[in-house]
Scaffold this active site. Structure first.
Site, PDB file in Angstrom:
ATOM      1  NE  ARG A 229      19.741  38.654 -29.602  1.00 15.75           N
ATOM      2  CZ  ARG A 229      20.312  38.201 -28.485  1.00 15.75           C
ATOM      3  NH1 ARG A 229      19.788  38.474 -27.298  1.00 15.75           N
ATOM      4  NH2 ARG A 229      21.421  37.492 -28.544  1.00 15.75           N
ATOM      5  CG  HIS A 277      21.866  42.401 -23.844  1.00 17.55           C
ATOM      6  ND1 HIS A 277      21.710  42.313 -25.204  1.00 17.55           N
ATOM      7  CD2 HIS A 277      21.922  41.107 -23.402  1.00 17.55           C
ATOM      8  CE1 HIS A 277      21.695  41.029 -25.566  1.00 17.55           C
ATOM      9  NE2 HIS A 277      21.820  40.287 -24.478  1.00 17.55           N
TER      10      HIS A 277
HETATM   11  P1  NDP Z   1      15.975  28.163 -27.859  1.00 16.98           P
HETATM   12  O1  NDP Z   1      16.376  27.979 -29.277  1.00 16.98           O
HETATM   13  O2  NDP Z   1      16.256  27.090 -26.875  1.00 16.98           O
HETATM   14  O3  NDP Z   1      14.412  28.468 -27.794  1.00 16.98           O
HETATM   15  C1  NDP Z   1      13.769  29.320 -28.676  1.00 16.98           C
HETATM   16  C2  NDP Z   1      12.279  29.191 -28.463  1.00 16.98           C
HETATM   17  O4  NDP Z   1      11.608  30.109 -29.328  1.00 16.98           O
HETATM   18  C3  NDP Z   1      11.768  27.794 -28.830  1.00 16.98           C
HETATM   19  O5  NDP Z   1      10.755  27.403 -27.948  1.00 16.98           O
HETATM   20  C4  NDP Z   1      11.204  28.013 -30.229  1.00 16.98           C
HETATM   21  O6  NDP Z   1      10.166  27.125 -30.582  1.00 16.98           O
HETATM   22  C5  NDP Z   1      10.647  29.413 -30.083  1.00 16.98           C
HETATM   23  N1  NDP Z   1      10.472  30.015 -31.398  1.00 16.98           N
HETATM   24  C6  NDP Z   1      11.415  30.288 -32.328  1.00 16.98           C
HETATM   25  N2  NDP Z   1      10.839  30.795 -33.431  1.00 16.98           N
HETATM   26  C7  NDP Z   1       9.514  30.827 -33.188  1.00 16.98           C
HETATM   27  C8  NDP Z   1       8.388  31.225 -33.943  1.00 16.98           C
HETATM   28  N3  NDP Z   1       8.514  31.682 -35.185  1.00 16.98           N
HETATM   29  N4  NDP Z   1       7.179  31.107 -33.391  1.00 16.98           N
HETATM   30  C9  NDP Z   1       7.043  30.617 -32.126  1.00 16.98           C
HETATM   31  N5  NDP Z   1       8.066  30.229 -31.347  1.00 16.98           N
HETATM   32  C10 NDP Z   1       9.290  30.332 -31.878  1.00 16.98           C
HETATM   33  O7  NDP Z   1      16.637  29.534 -27.390  1.00 16.98           O
HETATM   34  P2  NDP Z   1      16.983  29.988 -25.907  1.00 16.98           P
HETATM   35  O8  NDP Z   1      15.800  29.738 -25.072  1.00 16.98           O
HETATM   36  O9  NDP Z   1      18.284  29.429 -25.510  1.00 16.98           O
HETATM   37  O10 NDP Z   1      17.200  31.558 -26.125  1.00 16.98           O
HETATM   38  C11 NDP Z   1      16.163  32.365 -26.591  1.00 16.98           C
HETATM   39  C12 NDP Z   1      16.697  33.748 -26.877  1.00 16.98           C
HETATM   40  O11 NDP Z   1      16.949  34.463 -25.666  1.00 16.98           O
HETATM   41  C13 NDP Z   1      18.046  33.789 -27.584  1.00 16.98           C
HETATM   42  O12 NDP Z   1      17.929  33.514 -28.951  1.00 16.98           O
HETATM   43  C14 NDP Z   1      18.471  35.219 -27.324  1.00 16.98           C
HETATM   44  O13 NDP Z   1      17.911  36.047 -28.320  1.00 16.98           O
HETATM   45  C15 NDP Z   1      17.822  35.553 -25.987  1.00 16.98           C
HETATM   46  N6  NDP Z   1      18.821  35.690 -24.911  1.00 16.98           N
HETATM   47  C16 NDP Z   1      18.906  36.893 -24.262  1.00 16.98           C
HETATM   48  C17 NDP Z   1      19.805  37.061 -23.230  1.00 16.98           C
HETATM   49  C18 NDP Z   1      19.843  38.330 -22.466  1.00 16.98           C
HETATM   50  O14 NDP Z   1      20.791  38.549 -21.699  1.00 16.98           O
HETATM   51  N7  NDP Z   1      18.862  39.192 -22.601  1.00 16.98           N
HETATM   52  C19 NDP Z   1      20.727  35.991 -22.829  1.00 16.98           C
HETATM   53  C20 NDP Z   1      20.519  34.758 -23.565  1.00 16.98           C
HETATM   54  C21 NDP Z   1      19.603  34.633 -24.561  1.00 16.98           C
HETATM   55  P3  NDP Z   1      10.454  25.531 -30.690  1.00 16.98           P
HETATM   56  O15 NDP Z   1      10.590  25.084 -29.251  1.00 16.98           O
HETATM   57  O16 NDP Z   1       9.259  25.002 -31.320  1.00 16.98           O
HETATM   58  O17 NDP Z   1      11.730  25.371 -31.461  1.00 16.98           O
HETATM   59  C1  OXD Z   2      22.899  35.787 -25.627  1.00 11.97           C
HETATM   60  C2  OXD Z   2      22.798  37.102 -25.066  1.00 11.97           C
HETATM   61  O1  OXD Z   2      22.313  35.586 -26.664  1.00 11.97           O
HETATM   62  O2  OXD Z   2      23.620  37.442 -24.221  1.00 11.97           O
HETATM   63  O3  OXD Z   2      23.529  34.921 -25.026  1.00 11.97           O
HETATM   64  O4  OXD Z   2      21.901  37.866 -25.414  1.00 11.97           O
END
Ligand code: NDP
Ligand code: OXD
Length: 317
Positions: A229, A277
């Site tokens: 993000r 995006h």
């Molecule tokens: P998940 O919830 O599966 O994973 C999030 C990861 O971030 C976890 O490993 C979590 O740690 C870690 N995390 C969260 N907060 C912290 C913190 N404060 N410090 C350290 N690590 C942290 O999410 P996804 O992998 O499914 O998706 C991640 C993000 O990707 C989405 O939220 C979205 O913003 C973005 N995205 C972007 C897209 C695009 O097209 N550009 C498409 C889809 C998603 P822990 O494992 O310990 O919980």
């Molecule tokens: C999602 C994205 O969060 O598209 O799925 O960014």
């Protein structure tokens, strides 16, 4: 016998028709009796809603919702919606086909960076058979966020022979990936990362995480790829570090404000690649299957918090 579940579809920029057929099929396969309606502001007594940035009235009009499905992985804007009932369970997509596409995107840009592939295309293409071929130890790639997407990216990058490390909130074990957890370990993680991939969700803790101080903990000449993000990065600090040569380049797929305003310096900076995006397109069928499976479980009385993709509102993801 329970009545068919009415399901409101409120997907703003996405086309409802593209979701309704796959959802109908997937629900039929799960044996869930369901009726789908593109939500137009009138109450339909919906039991569930499938949403992407829905109108906030959805939550004041449809007061019988048992759960809301976010048609994407990131939920920060949904959680910030005024009127979102505090006790309403929210489920988000977990991978649903996005992770491999995002890994492909990241690996493409890593290859472009490390092998200088840009040299060979476009009007100024290098026509030199003896062009330099990097043969040394590949740079270390560090992935921020080791969830459904980050872990997949880390494993994909590793297959191409890069040393890979990853950072998450809680400790993780991933074969072949050196893992770091918690804010106390962030500086160590960054110090050994030459290509930083941001796959973090946006939460109170991750907003502005990558500011001048943190980005300066990367070795000089490091590269950044952001698919998480935009607001996890402080734009001005990134630009200043690129201008100073502390960072070599940035590939950005996500932004603080989207669409990225045309006057934003990212569009014009020679060391920045902007993509709109698109790294993680959401394949409709796997996404619909995931939602239908969850609805089937909820209809059987399974508690939402035990389902994959249940959003913990206190954590913010
Ligand atoms: P998940 O919830 O599966 O994973 C999030 C990861 O971030 C976890 O490993 C979590 O740690 C870690 N995390 C969260 N907060 C912290 C913190 N404060 N410090 C350290 N690590 C942290 O999410 P996804 O992998 O499914 O998706 C991640 C993000 O990707 C989405 O939220 C979205 O913003 C973005 N995205 C972007 C897209 C695009 O097209 N550009 C498409 C889809 C998603 P822990 O494992 O310990 O919980
Ligand atoms: C999602 C994205 O969060 O598209 O799925 O960014």
């Amino acid at each position: 016998m329970t009545s068919p579940a009415r399901i409101a579809i409120a997907l703003s920029s996405m086309k409802s028709e593209e979701w309704i057929d796959p959802l109908r099929e997937a629900c039929a396969r799960e044996g869930v009796a369901a009726q789908f309606e593109a939500w137009d502001g009138r109450r339909i007594d919906a039991r569930y809603a499938v949403v992407w940035l829905p109108p906030p009235e959805l939550f004041t009009v449809e007061t019988g919702l048992r759960a809301v499905f976010n048609a994407g992985a990131g939920v920060e804007r949904l959680l910030a919606m005024p009127g979102l009932p505090t006790a309403l369970p929210i489920l988000r997509l977990v991978d649903a086909g996005m992770a491999p596409k995002m890994a492909e995107y990241v690996c493409f840009y890593i290859a472009r960076i490390t092998r200088g592939l840009d040299r060979f295309g476009g009007p100024n293409a290098l026509r030199d058979w003896n062009a330099d071929r990097p043969r040394g130890r590949p740079p270390t790639v560090g992935v921020l966020g080791l969830g459904a997407i980050g872990a997949h990216i880390a494993q994909a990058v590793q297959l191409f022979g890069y040393p890979v490390r990853g950072w998450s909130r809680t400790a993780k074990q991933i074969d072949g990936v050196e893992t770091f957890a918690g804010s106390a370990k962030l500086a160590d993680f960054l110090a050994g990362t030459q290509i930083l991939v941001d796959a973090l969700p946006l939460t109170d803790e991750t907003r502005n995480l990558l500011d001048r101080e943190r980005l300066s903990q990367l070795p000089r000449g490091a590269h950044l790829i952001n698919v998480g993000r935009g607001a996890t990065i402080v734009d001005e600090d990134l630009l200043a570090l690129l201008d100073a040569g502390q960072l070599a380049s940035a590939v950005l797929d996500v932004f603080r404000v989207e669409p990225l305003p045309i006057e934003h310096p990212f569009w014009h900076h020679r060391s920045v690649t902007v993509t709109p995006h698109l790294s993680g397109p959401t394949p409709r069928k796997p996404a619909a299957r995931q939602i239908a499976e969850a609805i089937a479980q909820l209809e059987r009385g399974v508690p939402p918090m035990s389902l994959p993709g249940y959003v913990d509102r206190a954590r913010g993801y």
